[in-house]
Design a protein around this motif. Sequence first.
Motif, PDB file in Angstrom:
ATOM      1  N   PRO A  60     -12.708  51.664  -1.827  1.00 27.52           N
ATOM      2  CA  PRO A  60     -12.658  50.108  -2.067  1.00 27.52           C
ATOM      3  C   PRO A  60     -13.396  49.890  -3.645  1.00 27.52           C
ATOM      4  O   PRO A  60     -14.293  50.577  -3.752  1.00 27.52           O
ATOM      5  CB  PRO A  60     -13.489  49.715  -0.986  1.00 27.52           C
ATOM      6  CG  PRO A  60     -13.398  50.293   0.017  1.00 27.52           C
ATOM      7  CD  PRO A  60     -13.232  51.775  -0.257  1.00 27.52           C
ATOM      8  N   ASN A  65      -5.911  44.558  -0.248  1.00 28.70           N
ATOM      9  CA  ASN A  65      -6.621  45.371   0.941  1.00 28.70           C
ATOM     10  C   ASN A  65      -7.807  46.029   0.343  1.00 28.70           C
ATOM     11  O   ASN A  65      -8.919  45.996   1.062  1.00 28.70           O
ATOM     12  CB  ASN A  65      -5.542  45.815   1.873  1.00 28.70           C
ATOM     13  CG  ASN A  65      -4.705  44.977   2.553  1.00 28.70           C
ATOM     14  OD1 ASN A  65      -4.951  43.665   2.346  1.00 28.70           O
ATOM     15  ND2 ASN A  65      -3.719  45.624   3.403  1.00 28.70           N
ATOM     16  N   ASN A  66      -7.352  47.021  -0.583  1.00 28.49           N
ATOM     17  CA  ASN A  66      -8.562  47.984  -0.976  1.00 28.49           C
ATOM     18  C   ASN A  66      -9.514  46.980  -1.639  1.00 28.49           C
ATOM     19  O   ASN A  66     -11.104  47.263  -1.298  1.00 28.49           O
ATOM     20  CB  ASN A  66      -8.053  48.686  -2.072  1.00 28.49           C
ATOM     21  CG  ASN A  66      -9.104  49.622  -2.716  1.00 28.49           C
ATOM     22  OD1 ASN A  66      -9.750  49.190  -3.495  1.00 28.49           O
ATOM     23  ND2 ASN A  66      -9.051  50.910  -2.521  1.00 28.49           N
ATOM     24  N   TYR A  73     -10.629  43.577  -1.328  1.00 23.27           N
ATOM     25  CA  TYR A  73     -11.195  42.999  -0.382  1.00 23.27           C
ATOM     26  C   TYR A  73     -11.870  43.769   0.774  1.00 23.27           C
ATOM     27  O   TYR A  73     -12.646  42.963   1.500  1.00 23.27           O
ATOM     28  CB  TYR A  73     -10.002  41.940   0.375  1.00 23.27           C
ATOM     29  CG  TYR A  73      -9.473  40.920  -0.754  1.00 23.27           C
ATOM     30  CD1 TYR A  73     -10.330  40.517  -1.880  1.00 23.27           C
ATOM     31  CD2 TYR A  73      -8.250  40.530  -0.598  1.00 23.27           C
ATOM     32  CE1 TYR A  73      -9.523  39.506  -2.706  1.00 23.27           C
ATOM     33  CE2 TYR A  73      -7.697  39.903  -1.618  1.00 23.27           C
ATOM     34  CZ  TYR A  73      -8.492  39.110  -2.385  1.00 23.27           C
ATOM     35  OH  TYR A  73      -7.837  38.554  -3.315  1.00 23.27           O
ATOM     36  N   SER A  74     -11.862  44.971   0.842  1.00 23.66           N
ATOM     37  CA  SER A  74     -12.557  45.799   1.711  1.00 23.66           C
ATOM     38  C   SER A  74     -13.812  46.219   1.057  1.00 23.66           C
ATOM     39  O   SER A  74     -14.706  46.732   1.642  1.00 23.66           O
ATOM     40  CB  SER A  74     -11.747  47.101   2.008  1.00 23.66           C
ATOM     41  OG  SER A  74     -10.710  46.544   2.960  1.00 23.66           O
ATOM     42  N   THR A 109      -6.122  41.667   4.983  1.00 27.10           N
ATOM     43  CA  THR A 109      -7.731  41.705   4.865  1.00 27.10           C
ATOM     44  C   THR A 109      -8.115  40.521   4.044  1.00 27.10           C
ATOM     45  O   THR A 109      -8.972  40.019   4.607  1.00 27.10           O
ATOM     46  CB  THR A 109      -8.116  43.197   4.057  1.00 27.10           C
ATOM     47  OG1 THR A 109      -7.536  44.167   4.418  1.00 27.10           O
ATOM     48  CG2 THR A 109      -9.490  43.059   3.926  1.00 27.10           C
TER      49      THR A 109
END
Length: 246
Positions: free
Chosen positions: A14, A62-63, A65-66, A121
Amino acid sequence: MWQQFLGWLAKAAPSDNPRTLLLEYRKQLIADGVEAEDAGRRVATITSLMKTRQDGWQVIFNNIYSSASTGFSTRPNALLMSAIEGRPTGRALDAGMGQGRNSVFLALKGWTVTGFDVSDTGLAIARKNAEKAGVQLTAIQKSEKEFDYGVAEWDLMVFTYVPFAVENAEYVQRLRRALRPGGLVVIESFASEAGSAGRRPVDIDPAALRRAFEGFRIEKLEDVLGSPDWTTDKVRLVRMIAEKKR
């Protein structure tokens, strides 16, 4: 080149914002034996492709926000806060809502809020943030092309740092149809001239934006150096508040 980037992205650790993510990819290319100059060209090409090849946006965000840290503001956008001050509430659309910072703010102010985004995500975090704040909102997982803006649906539409075609007159007509009379469009993003080198996927040409919104009442249109929501650097920004004429 694009498919190789998406393959790396699916397994990447991330990152806190797109710029950091692309810098990490450049480092990986060099580590894999690609010359630094060529790696830079590949990243520039990928950055350009992001504007049209939106199949990577879900994986990218998604990356991001992870990540345990954030390279972006989690506060509501300042232009949006000023735009709604003193206005009656109604139905608001947050286009590319991410983690819901603007949506939750609007809901707290009494607006009925719908938002959409490709990142599942981000949407999950948005729903949790709404629950923590004690408000309700509708969060829909769809791309900009899939989402139905409707006709005379919205009193407010918000576009902050999203790769949507707000400079395009045909697209703006789609927004005009979706707005109620007197409805507002609030836009903020990075600014650069169309066709200039090194454009971000979310860059907007201020002159093209003005032309696209001809027929709206422009309450504000700024082309300034300022602090954006997605980096601490002072950069060129475009900010606009436009009202559909009654």
